[in-house]
Design a protein around this motif. Structure first.
Motif, PDB file in Angstrom:
ATOM      1  N   GLN A  94     -42.969  52.900 -20.389  1.00 27.87           N
ATOM      2  CA  GLN A  94     -42.172  54.076 -20.772  1.00 27.87           C
ATOM      3  C   GLN A  94     -43.033  55.142 -21.451  1.00 27.87           C
ATOM      4  O   GLN A  94     -42.910  56.346 -21.176  1.00 27.87           O
ATOM      5  N   LEU A  95     -43.899  54.684 -22.358  1.00 28.94           N
ATOM      6  CA  LEU A  95     -44.772  55.639 -23.054  1.00 28.94           C
ATOM      7  C   LEU A  95     -45.706  56.330 -22.067  1.00 28.94           C
ATOM      8  O   LEU A  95     -45.964  57.540 -22.181  1.00 28.94           O
ATOM      9  N   LEU A  96     -46.202  55.558 -21.069  1.00 28.76           N
ATOM     10  CA  LEU A  96     -47.148  56.114 -20.119  1.00 28.76           C
ATOM     11  C   LEU A  96     -46.487  57.092 -19.157  1.00 28.76           C
ATOM     12  O   LEU A  96     -47.039  58.150 -18.839  1.00 28.76           O
ATOM     13  N   THR A  97     -45.277  56.737 -18.680  1.00 34.11           N
ATOM     14  CA  THR A  97     -44.633  57.551 -17.642  1.00 34.11           C
ATOM     15  C   THR A  97     -43.736  58.652 -18.195  1.00 34.11           C
ATOM     16  O   THR A  97     -43.480  59.645 -17.505  1.00 34.11           O
ATOM     17  N   VAL A  98     -43.233  58.473 -19.417  1.00 37.66           N
ATOM     18  CA  VAL A  98     -42.343  59.485 -20.006  1.00 37.66           C
ATOM     19  C   VAL A  98     -42.999  60.190 -21.192  1.00 37.66           C
ATOM     20  O   VAL A  98     -43.036  61.428 -21.279  1.00 37.66           O
ATOM     21  N   GLY A  99     -43.553  59.407 -22.096  1.00 38.43           N
ATOM     22  CA  GLY A  99     -44.122  59.988 -23.309  1.00 38.43           C
ATOM     23  C   GLY A  99     -45.361  60.816 -23.070  1.00 38.43           C
ATOM     24  O   GLY A  99     -45.495  61.939 -23.604  1.00 38.43           O
ATOM     25  N   LEU A 100     -46.304  60.278 -22.261  1.00 37.74           N
ATOM     26  CA  LEU A 100     -47.564  60.983 -22.023  1.00 37.74           C
ATOM     27  C   LEU A 100     -47.353  62.357 -21.378  1.00 37.74           C
ATOM     28  O   LEU A 100     -47.946  63.348 -21.822  1.00 37.74           O
TER      29      LEU A 100
END
Length: 555
Positions: free
Chosen positions: A527-533
């Motif tokens: 989630q952090l990689l695909t949405v947050g970043l």
């Protein structure tokens, strides 16, 4: 109009002329590009040749349409894209996707009609708004040309496979299933198959479905080796008019002259499929007061033929822990009984004949050995590692496995051969022997040929269990639809196929599937990689843009 405007106008005209030329070239010169690593959308030469032969419209109605879980949606997409490829090669191949459940007022009637045509739904689990439910899915299609129609199965539902694995195998089989249907619906010149009679072969009642399916590809005829006892040469000449001879569960011994006719037929290139029982025992014989019977060797006088060709069928029976129960009648109704003499064979997936097949059910199968000679041998059917062979004669009891099974006896070294493909130039079993028939010239070394030997005559009797017809072809105890029919049809098609259709079954396609365990373990990171970043990058870009604008414009 200034110079700059003229230049812009010239550029626009050049672009418009270029677009027109590109479209004209695309109209007259058609080409599609398959950029997938496994070339899943590139049809084989066989499929293209069959598609291009179609000279009148073929309509393909696909019932795999609707709101499905991801894996079935993937199968729908792959089916649609492959059909588009067929249509691109021949516009007379027209397809339409239909959802049988779309119209609630007519869905019951639609579903009943599909069931009557043998296209039963597959029920899949679905979760929507936190509620679980079973959704019927119809992974079927029908190809129609004039008044002729052929069913197309779109789903491989093999025992022991996950849903994703079955979808993967289904995609692999799509081209074969569609091209096979197009072949059936357009076939004109059919090869001929002889169904041998006269030696106590199995009744047509128990092989009727197999024969009806064969008729879609071939012309069938009964043939009796004793039809012209006084003219063996004429008998051989008549037999040679057939491309294949099927010998299904003979129970009476073959004479030397009958064997010699078959041997010379094989030497001349005639294909054969042998479905042989070397031990005499039947479930009916156990229906007595003692519920026991003696299984004894059945001498068909064929050992010398098989020995010469490179195989030996032993006088024994295969017991397998991977087996299907049989039923016994009690005052409270039918009950299942463990029955190790009914092995269910899992496909080896090592040949186009058995590729992507479900379980094959046998009954009182005999173990086989291969013999060293110049013939290439491919094992098509083999019992599980937890199996063993017992010799005959032996007493068989209906309740012999009810008091417990010593699994230590099935030590994982079983793997009894029960189905074999032989390919090569066979040597006559009558070489260097006195010939039983003098009326025709003997051939001791044959031309390149193929034959299949299966050590169970009841493999063809796949719609019956305990001589009772299966309900919707489903075994009520294992809930499996066995693949005997597909295996037998593939065997015949391989023996007689000159077009290369059967080789399409070897096509390997691997769909990229998510690793669900890995996704669950790395859910937060993902989630952090695909949405947050992306949000962080967007914010940094906004800050940088604001800074540069203030620096340049002061605001």
């Amino acid at each position: 109009m200034n110079v700059h405007q003229k230049k812009n106008l010239q550029q626009l005209l050049f672009v418009l002329v270029g677009l027109v030329l590109v479209n004209l070239l695309a109209y007259f010169y058609f080409e599609r590009f398959d950029l997938t690593a496994d070339q899943r959308y590139t049809l084989s030469k066989t499929s293209i040749a069959i598609a291009k032969k179609i000279d009148s419209p073929v309509y393909i109605d696909v019932y795999l349409d609707g709101e499905f879980p991801a894996e079935f949606k993937r199968l729908e997409t792959e089916t649609r894209q492959l059909l588009e490829e067929y249509h691109a090669h021949n516009s007379k191949i027209i397809f339409l996707f239909t959802n049988p459940l779309a119209d609630a007022s007519k869905s019951d009637q639609f579903v009943a009609e599909l069931n009557n045509l043998g296209m039963a739904p597959t029920n899949i689990n679905s979760t929507k708004n936190g509620k679980k439910s079973l959704i019927p899915v119809f992974p079927w299609a029908i190809a129609r040309r004039g008044d002729k129609a052929v069913k197309i199965p779109l789903l491989v539902n093999n025992f022991g496979n996950s849903a994703d694995e079955n979808i993967d195998k289904s995609v692999q089989m799509l081209e074969f299933s569609i091209t096979d249907a197009l072949t059936k619906i357009t076939l004109k010149d059919k090869k001929k198959i002889a169904i041998l009679k006269g030696n106590g072969e199995i009744s047509e009642k128990y092989m009727g479905d197999f024969l009806m399916n064969l008729k879609e590809y071939y012309r069938l005829g009964e043939f009796n080796l004793d039809s012209l006892k006084t003219d063996e040469a004429k008998t051989l000449e008549n037999l040679k008019r057939f491309d294949l001879a099927i010998i299904a569960k003979p129970t009476e011994a073959f004479s030397d002259s009958e064997k010699y006719i078959l041997d010379q037929y094989i030497m001349g290139g005639g294909k054969t499929m042998w479905l042989i029982d070397k031990v005499s025992i039947d479930l009916d014989s156990l229906h007595n007061e003692q519920q026991t019977a003696m299984a004894y060797p059945r001498d068909l006088q064929l050992d010398d033929l098989f020995f010469s060709y490179g195989v030996r069928i032993n006088y024994g029976l295969v017991q397998d822990l991977l087996s299907t129960p049989i039923t016994a009648q009690t005052p409270n109704g039918d009950i299942p009984i463990d029955w190790l003499y009914s092995p269910i064979i899992k496909s080896r997936d090592n040949h186009p004949i058995n590729k992507n097949l479900n379980l094959v059910k046998l009954e009182f199968a005999n173990p086989m050995d291969t013999l060293k000679n110049g013939i290439r041998k491919t094992v098509l059917l083999q019992s599980s590692a937890q199996s063993k062979a017992i010799g005959a004669p032996v007493t068989i009891g209906l309740n012999q496995f009810m008091e417990g099974i010593d699994e230590a006896e099935y030590d994982g070294k079983g793997n009894q051969i029960v189905g074999l493909l032989l390919e090569g130039a066979f040597t006559s079993a009558f070489k260097d022997r006195v010939k039983p028939v003098k009326s025709f010239k003997a051939t001791d070394t044959g031309v390149k040929n193929k034959m299949i030997v299966i050590s169970d005559g009841d493999i063809v009797n796949y719609l019956y269990v305990n001589k009772k017809p299966l309900n919707n072809t489903i075994d009520q105890w294992t809930q499996q639809v066995y693949s005997n029919k597909e295996f037998l049809l593939n065997s015949v098609n391989y023996l007689l196929d000159d077009s290369g259709l059967i080789t399409i079954r070897s096509k390997d396609i691997s769909l990229p599937l998510l690793n669900e365990k890995k996704v669950a373990a790395e859910y937060t990171y993902t989630q952090l990689l695909t949405v947050g970043l992306p949000l962080v990058i967007l914010a940094l870009f906004g800050v940088l843009l604001t800074f540069l604008r203030k620096r340049r414009f002061g605001r």
